[in-house]
Design an enzyme around this catalytic site. Structure first.
Site, PDB file in Angstrom:
ATOM      1  N   THR A  97       0.673  -1.191  -0.149  1.00  0.00           N
ATOM      2  CA  THR A  97       0.228  -0.048   0.047  1.00  0.00           C
ATOM      3  C   THR A  97       0.849   1.516  -0.344  1.00  0.00           C
ATOM      4  OG1 THR A  97      -1.922  -1.456   1.591  1.00  0.00           O
ATOM      5  CG2 THR A  97      -1.734   1.209   1.307  1.00  0.00           C
TER       6      THR A  97
ATOM      7  N   LYS B 127       6.989   1.829  11.860  1.00  0.00           N
ATOM      8  CA  LYS B 127       6.950   1.892  12.830  1.00  0.00           C
ATOM      9  C   LYS B 127       7.612   0.747  14.258  1.00  0.00           C
ATOM     10  CE  LYS B 127       2.550   0.498  12.072  1.00  0.00           C
ATOM     11  NZ  LYS B 127       1.586   0.889  11.870  1.00  0.00           N
TER      12      LYS B 127
ATOM     13  N   GLU C  68      -7.090  -4.312   9.717  1.00  0.00           N
ATOM     14  CA  GLU C  68      -6.079  -6.065   9.306  1.00  0.00           C
ATOM     15  C   GLU C  68      -6.725  -6.919   9.603  1.00  0.00           C
ATOM     16  OE1 GLU C  68      -2.739  -5.875   8.588  1.00  0.00           O
ATOM     17  OE2 GLU C  68      -2.439  -3.575   8.836  1.00  0.00           O
TER      18      GLU C  68
ATOM     19  N   ASP D 119      -0.348  -0.872  18.067  1.00  0.00           N
ATOM     20  CA  ASP D 119       0.638   0.072  17.304  1.00  0.00           C
ATOM     21  C   ASP D 119       0.850   1.630  17.961  1.00  0.00           C
ATOM     22  OD1 ASP D 119       0.534   0.452  14.631  1.00  0.00           O
ATOM     23  OD2 ASP D 119      -0.881   2.222  15.370  1.00  0.00           O
TER      24      ASP D 119
ATOM     25  N   LYS E  13       3.944   4.071  18.446  1.00  0.00           N
ATOM     26  CA  LYS E  13       4.213   4.855  18.237  1.00  0.00           C
ATOM     27  C   LYS E  13       4.246   6.670  18.969  1.00  0.00           C
ATOM     28  CE  LYS E  13       1.259   4.281  14.315  1.00  0.00           C
ATOM     29  NZ  LYS E  13      -0.564   4.262  14.059  1.00  0.00           N
TER      30      LYS E  13
ATOM     31  N   GLY F  63       0.910   8.590  10.260  1.00  0.00           N
ATOM     32  CA  GLY F  63       0.980   9.075   8.625  1.00  0.00           C
ATOM     33  C   GLY F  63       1.268  10.610   8.144  1.00  0.00           C
TER      34      GLY F  63
ATOM     35  N   GLY G 250     -11.863  -2.259   4.682  1.00  0.00           N
ATOM     36  CA  GLY G 250      -9.965  -2.266   4.517  1.00  0.00           C
ATOM     37  C   GLY G 250     -10.046  -1.189   5.868  1.00  0.00           C
TER      38      GLY G 250
ATOM     39  N   GLY H 214      -2.980   5.103   5.370  1.00  0.00           N
ATOM     40  CA  GLY H 214      -3.924   5.502   3.432  1.00  0.00           C
ATOM     41  C   GLY H 214      -1.689   5.370   2.990  1.00  0.00           C
TER      42      GLY H 214
HETATM   43  N1  HSE Z   1      -3.055   0.243  11.734  1.00  0.00           N
HETATM   44  C1  HSE Z   1      -2.443   1.778  11.405  1.00  0.00           C
HETATM   45  C2  HSE Z   1      -3.808   2.497  12.479  1.00  0.00           C
HETATM   46  C3  HSE Z   1      -1.948   2.047  10.382  1.00  0.00           C
HETATM   47  O1  HSE Z   1      -4.543   2.241  11.944  1.00  0.00           O
HETATM   48  O2  HSE Z   1      -3.090   4.072  12.058  1.00  0.00           O
HETATM   49  C4  HSE Z   1      -0.967   3.125  10.500  1.00  0.00           C
HETATM   50  O3  HSE Z   1       0.222   3.514  11.530  1.00  0.00           O
END
Ligand code: HSE
Length: 400
Positions: free
Chosen positions: A10, A99, A184, A195, A199, A128, A181, A296
């Protein structure tokens, strides 16, 4: 300058698109043309215009002296770490959106880049397309950063927003997010908060200029948040958001990732859907907030290409980031003070006896009431709950 992309998913394909769509302005800004000459991927992309550039062995990029810059958009620590390290050691500038790699190996890769007189940048690894890393590293360097609080996971923010607006339960909204989408197939890293933890570990490391291990950060995901919680939230005029919070505490930081109930006055209250935002408080600046697409293909690729332009412009004088491998000991999370919203099966009288109670909320849900506590030290809260026989606390969300 010839460039290569490792990982044509992506984000990697988004980088190719940005380079092609904006090629002339990128050339002007970078002071030279950035020409994509190799793409590393397991797949062949037969019939795709990218197919002639595809290689399957990273050494074909590392050993190609014509390539001066490499983009890593594979994700995960390995083999990304091995590949990125080889590129830096071969004297190539690298930018990554990964990350997991940056949180785990950031300090080491910066040191390797310094040793080989090249840049290692990672703007796209947090938020992002939001330029939060560059903001912290350059625009706000005159400030002592007192607080960074972010909605930095789009998946969970989408889910919280849907649960709030449609009143649906967690499993329904997760399935919907997967179908659209936004989540995941294996959503664990997002919904368990891992996640966001990586960060905020990266942002805190950059501000502290030392290593914050994400494993040291207390984390609670959103899996225990139910439609009942949103009924109470509505009554309290609050939103439920997964926040990643990092606050200066003396010489260190107090960091936590968890769902919070935000009042309408909170700057992050109105950040809805997949959008991300990072609220930063500086000792001179005061409050500021950065908002945008946190994930994205093109938004993330935009941040990657921004790094590429910066690296090309500074190719003779690489960009150095201060992030030492020395580990930062975080403040004791149990010393933090919060107001809490608690759903309990206790009667109102008992609940008031046990918890320092500011407000009682009854949404008419059988067998439970909600209470909002006075500010309590986390340690004291845990002690109070530990004294109960078990099962009386049906849910708990901190207030922000
Ligand atoms: N899965 C992550 C989110 C993707 O939803 O923010 C971007 O790091």
């Amino acid at each position: 300058m010839n460039v290569a992309i490792m990982g044509y998913g992506t984000i990697g394909s988004g980088v190719a698109e940005v380079l092609s769509t904006n090629s002339s302005l990128i050339e002007k800004r970078a002071g030279q043309k950035l020409v994509l000459t190799k793409v590393l991927d397991l797949r062949d992309f037969e019939g795709d215009p990218i197919a002639p550039l595809v290689v399957h062995d990273y050494q074909e990029i590392a050993s190609d002296p014509s390539i001066g810059m490499v983009v890593e958009t594979m994700g995960g620590v390995e083999p990304a770490y091995t590949f990125v390290k080889a590129m830096l050691q071969a004297g190539k500038h690298v930018t990554t959106s990964n990350k997991a790699l940056v949180a785990d190996k950031g300090a080491e890769l910066i040191a390797i880049a310094r040793e080989h007189n090249v840049s290692f940048l990672f703007e796209a690894s947090v938020g992002g397309g939001i330029p939060i890393i560059r903001t912290l590293l350059s625009a706000l360097t005159g400030d002592e950063i007192e607080e960074i609080t972010g909605i930095i996971n789009g998946t969970t923010n989408y889910m919280m927003t849907k649960m709030a607006s449609e009143g649906c339960d967690f499993d329904t909204v997760l399935k919907e997010a997967q179908d659209n989408g936004y989540a995941e197939a294996d959503p664990t890293a997002d919904i368990e908060g891992y996640d966001a933890t990586r960060k905020i570990a990266i942002l805190t490391s950059l501000v502290a200029q030392a290593q914050v291990d994400f494993e040291d950060i207390p984390v609670e995901g959103i899996t225990n948040i139910s439609s009942h919680d949103f009924e109470y939230a509505r009554r309290l005029d609050r939103a439920i958001k997964l926040l990643a919070i990092s606050k200066r505490s003396g010489d260190t930081f107090s960091v936590r990732v968890a769902p919070f109930l935000l009042s309408e006055e909170h700057p992050l209250y109105a950040v809805h859907g997949v959008m991300n935002a990072v609220y930063v408080v500086g000792n001179m600046l005061g409050e500021s907030m950065y908002y945008g697409s946190g994930a994205g293909s093109l938004p993330t690729a935009s941040a990657v290409v921004g790094d590429m332009v910066d690296m090309a412009r500074n190719s003779a004088n690489p960009l150095d980031i201060r992030w030492n491998a020395e580990k930062l000991a975080l403040a004791d999370p149990d010393s933090q003070v919060y107001q809490n919203f608690i759903r309990t099966s206790l009667s109102e009288v008992r609940a008031r006896e046990i918890f320092p109670t500011q407000q009682v909320v009854d949404c008419g849900i059988p067998g439970e009431i909600g209470i909002v506590t006075e500010p309590i030290r986390e340690h004291d809260y845990l002690e109070i709950v530990g004294r109960l026989s078990g099962g009386e606390v049906l849910g708990r969300i901190r207030l922000a």
